[in-house]
Design a protein around this motif. Structure first.
Motif, mmCIF file in Angstrom:
data_model
loop_
_atom_site.group_PDB
_atom_site.id
_atom_site.type_symbol
_atom_site.label_atom_id
_atom_site.label_comp_id
_atom_site.label_asym_id
_atom_site.label_seq_id
_atom_site.Cartn_x
_atom_site.Cartn_y
_atom_site.Cartn_z
ATOM 1 N N VAL A 52 -20.200 6.672 -52.260
ATOM 2 C CA VAL A 52 -19.240 6.682 -51.148
ATOM 3 C C VAL A 52 -19.654 5.674 -50.080
ATOM 4 C CG1 VAL A 52 -18.339 8.076 -49.251
ATOM 5 C CG2 VAL A 52 -18.494 9.046 -51.541
ATOM 6 N N ALA A 53 -20.947 5.661 -49.738
ATOM 7 C CA ALA A 53 -21.413 4.752 -48.691
ATOM 8 C C ALA A 53 -21.216 3.297 -49.088
ATOM 9 C CB ALA A 53 -22.890 5.033 -48.400
ATOM 10 N N LEU A 54 -21.516 2.946 -50.321
ATOM 11 C CA LEU A 54 -21.360 1.554 -50.745
ATOM 12 C C LEU A 54 -19.889 1.164 -50.837
ATOM 13 C CD1 LEU A 54 -24.168 1.272 -53.454
ATOM 14 C CD2 LEU A 54 -24.171 0.380 -51.126
ATOM 15 N N THR A 55 -19.053 2.090 -51.294
ATOM 16 C CA THR A 55 -17.617 1.782 -51.375
ATOM 17 C C THR A 55 -17.027 1.602 -49.984
ATOM 18 O OG1 THR A 55 -17.488 3.095 -53.406
ATOM 19 C CG2 THR A 55 -15.419 2.552 -52.305
ATOM 20 N N PHE A 56 -17.298 2.548 -49.093
ATOM 21 C CA PHE A 56 -16.800 2.427 -47.729
ATOM 22 C C PHE A 56 -17.398 1.203 -47.039
ATOM 23 C CE2 PHE A 56 -15.564 7.136 -46.808
ATOM 24 C CZ PHE A 56 -14.657 7.069 -47.842
ATOM 25 N N GLY A 57 -18.678 0.938 -47.283
ATOM 26 C CA GLY A 57 -19.310 -0.223 -46.673
ATOM 27 C C GLY A 57 -18.682 -1.524 -47.126
ATOM 28 N N THR A 58 -18.328 -1.591 -48.425
ATOM 29 C CA THR A 58 -17.664 -2.802 -48.931
ATOM 30 C C THR A 58 -16.329 -3.020 -48.239
ATOM 31 O OG1 THR A 58 -18.725 -2.516 -51.086
ATOM 32 C CG2 THR A 58 -16.758 -3.914 -50.995
ATOM 33 N N ILE A 59 -15.538 -1.962 -48.144
ATOM 34 C CA ILE A 59 -14.229 -2.077 -47.477
ATOM 35 C C ILE A 59 -14.407 -2.441 -46.008
ATOM 36 C CG2 ILE A 59 -12.161 -0.791 -46.840
ATOM 37 C CD1 ILE A 59 -12.525 0.860 -49.383
ATOM 38 N N PHE A 60 -15.405 -1.838 -45.351
ATOM 39 C CA PHE A 60 -15.644 -2.116 -43.933
ATOM 40 C C PHE A 60 -16.048 -3.576 -43.706
ATOM 41 C CE2 PHE A 60 -18.796 -2.321 -40.484
ATOM 42 C CZ PHE A 60 -18.008 -1.923 -39.409
ATOM 43 N N LEU A 61 -16.997 -4.065 -44.514
ATOM 44 C CA LEU A 61 -17.449 -5.447 -44.335
ATOM 45 C C LEU A 61 -16.351 -6.449 -44.654
ATOM 46 C CD1 LEU A 61 -21.072 -5.310 -45.793
ATOM 47 C CD2 LEU A 61 -20.383 -5.430 -43.389
#
Length: 463
Positions: free
Chosen positions: A330-339
């Motif tokens: 979840v953190a990596l997926t959300f982080g990708t979308i955020f960046l």
């Protein structure tokens, strides 16, 4: 009313921009606010992931209940020992009477002897029994126990031969799972002996079988026991005797050797396994002979050796391990979308994050439900493809096509990497740590040119 009327009115004053507001927006406050929002959102996803983990544990407990239920019907966890020889004898002792005087009384005592040597050979054939959607491992075991008893020595206790009741001797066989016994044959010096159920008070504590013997003048003798029984999960042997040689073999290729010591030699192939133990009584801490009151043989505290039948690829264990990595996914997926949103100047709404997080959480539930019906590898592939397709399509349609494609690739890489970690045992921690370091380096490279202090400044100017 004419236009001149408005012309005569003075224009409304235009408020000057607030320098403090621009200072907050341009000093990194906006970036900190967005990162804090993302962190809280990731933490909030622990709720659905925790619910999924609860379902996994509930299903795993249900499987254990089914295994116990089938075990009650088929056979328990079995443990077998070499026989124990118990011989009664009498002594004359002074005992007090009610009037305060003493009376010379005959008192019954028991002496216990272990075999000088024994050889136990056990062969198991594993079967799979199904109940509902669960698969349970059970086995049928054939055991042969051959050994030798030396002539019982009572001289160490100053007991004369006329005090010994050789004709009331008995052999005790410790066998807690006697209810799953299919057959048993006992012979002493080549003569068949009758075996009865249950142990007597003078026998070692526990459950088992017994046979009455008439030893005559107390000569040494050989014995042979052949028994067949049913069991599940594990087969254990109590090494009772001066020297115990134990051989276990099975057609199951996934053994877990238990107890202490481990086998002196073993062989594991795709067709089964075999193991050999050689144990001296000095290593067990159990004497070869004792009288009542000197030592108590209690099976609860005895060391055992044996083997447990492990089932590789248990779906509940593997799914539970995968769910524990859910927060990272979840953190990596959300982080990708955020960046990507920062780099492309796209804003992602709370609802979009929540829907993508829900799709990721449902991946684990779909994986569990499919894995209970088919192979874990096939279930993992199907659940991964469904999850990647949903998240990538939704992100591409609602945010940006490029972000959807990149998110799908990140998810595919994560699912593949997690599956590889599942197959590792010795290097799982090392591989996971290297993967996290690589992700951190890629994140640093992707954000090396981001001006965190300028985030939100353009929006303030437009306002």
């Amino acid at each position: 009313m004419t236009d001149s009327t408005f012309a005569d009115q003075p224009p409304e004053p235009i408020s000057a921009p607030n320098p403090w507001a621009r200072r907050w927006r341009g000093s990194g406050f906006e970036a900190a606010k967005r990162i804090l929002f993302l962190s809280l959102l990731i933490l909030a996803m622990m709720i659905p992931l925790g619910m999924v983990e609860g379902v996994v544990q509930e299903r795993a407990q249900r499987k254990l209940d089914v295994i116990a239920e089938v075990g009650e019907q088929w056979g328990p966890l079995q443990a077998v020992s070499a026989p124990v020889l118990v011989i009664p004898y009498d002594t004359m002792e002074m005992r007090p009477k009610a009037d305060g005087t003493e009376l010379l009384t005959r008192i019954r005592h028991y002496a216990t002897f272990l075999p000088a040597a024994n050889h136990i050979v056990a062969k198991t054939k594993v079967e799979k029994r199904h109940k509902s959607i669960y698969e349970v491992l059970v086995y049928g075991a054939d055991l042969t126990i051959n050994g030798h008893f030396e002539a019982p020595d009572f001289t160490r206790w100053n007991v004369s031969p006329d005090q010994i009741y050789w004709n009331e001797a008995s052999l005790a066989i410790l066998l807690p799972g006697a209810r799953a016994l299919r057959s048993i044959d006992l012979s002493v010096d080549g003569k068949a002996q009758k075996v009865d159920a249950g142990l007597l008070p003078q026998h070692p504590r526990g459950q088992g079988l017994r046979a009455d013997l008439d030893l005559g003048a107390g000569k040494p003798f050989d014995y042979s026991i052949k028994l067949a029984l049913n069991g599940r999960d594990s087969l254990s042997i109590w090494p009772l005797g001066g020297q115990s040689e134990i051989d276990l073999s099975s057609d199951w290729p996934h053994p877990n050797f238990i107890g202490s010591p481990l086998p002196a030699s073993r062989e594991i192939t795709k067709d089964g396994f075999s193991g050999h133990w050689s144990i001296n009584h000095l290593a067990t801490g159990i004497p070869l002979a004792w009288r009542d009151g000197e030592f108590s043989l209690d099976t609860a505290g005895m060391n055992v050796v044996g083997v447990a039948l492990t089932e590789p690829g248990d779906v509940h264990q593997q799914t539970d391990r995968i769910v524990k990595y859910g927060m990272l996914v979840v953190a990596l997926t959300f982080g990708t979308i955020f960046l990507m949103g920062l780099l492309k100047r796209d804003r992602v709404h709370l609802v979009q994050y929540l829907l993508i997080g829900a799709a990721i959480s449902l991946f684990y539930l779909l994986l569990l439900s499919l894995a209970e019906q088919m192979s874990f590898g096939g279930a993992y592939l199907i659940a991964s493809l469904v999850d990647i397709a949903i998240v990538a399509t939704y992100a591409g349609a609602t945010i940006r096509r490029f972000i959807g494609l990149l998110t799908g690739l990140i998810l595919a890489a994560l699912h593949g990497y997690m599956y590889v970690l599942l197959q590792m045992e010795s290097y799982a921690l090392l591989s996971g740590t290297i993967g996290l370091l690589l992700i951190l380096v890629l994140t640093m490279v992707a954000t090396r040119k981001v001006d965190w202090y300028a985030i939100g400044e353009d929006a303030a100017a437009r306002a």
